[in-house]
Design an enzyme around this catalytic site. Structure first.
Site, PDB file in Angstrom:
ATOM      1  CB  SER A   1      -0.885   0.011   1.246  1.00  0.00           C
ATOM      2  OG  SER A   1      -1.567   1.238   1.369  1.00  0.00           O
TER       3      SER A   1
ATOM      4  CE1 TYR B   1      -4.044  -2.140   4.800  1.00  0.00           C
ATOM      5  CE2 TYR B   1      -3.176   0.046   4.329  1.00  0.00           C
ATOM      6  CZ  TYR B   1      -3.653  -1.162   3.892  1.00  0.00           C
ATOM      7  OH  TYR B   1      -3.752  -1.415   2.551  1.00  0.00           O
TER       8      TYR B   1
END
Length: 118
Positions: free
Chosen positions: A59, A72
């Protein structure tokens, strides 16, 4: 086994102090250790056949960090770092590791607040 795509993930949004260690471990277990476990399972065969391709979905949040997404972002940062290191180990054996780092994709992996489940 020629190709492995690691795409499992979930993302909880909230202030870092709201999350318990267990919740952060759960995020890390899925987003980082899930990738590591799959890579370890696949690379034995890829090394034997001296060919393979591993595609890890990370990501942009793992590269630059995102507010309210520390668990995350941290786990995806670990995926990116691990992938870069393993890429250098495996390329000598014609096994290639790639990283895809999308941003802002609506996938249903997002849960809001501590205790939320995606």
């Amino acid at each position: 086994l020629d190709i492995l795509v690691n795409n499992a993930s979930f993302h909880c949004v909230g202030c870092q102090q709201e999350f318990t260690i267990e919740e952060l471990r759960s995020i890390t277990d899925t987003n980082y250790f899930g990738t590591v476990n799959m890579m370890k399972a696949a690379t034995g065969q890829m090394l034997k056949q001296r060919f393979g391709r591993i595609i890890n979905v990370s990501s942009v949040g793992g590269e630059v960090g995102m507010p309210f997404s520390a668990g995350y972002s941290g786990a995806k940062h670990a995926v990116t770092g691990y992938s870069y290191s393993v890429r250098l180990e495996l390329k000598l054996y014609n096994v290639f590791v790639s990283i895809v780092s999308p941003a802002g994709v609506q996938t249903g992996t997002l849960a809001v607040g501590a205790g939320a489940k995606a």
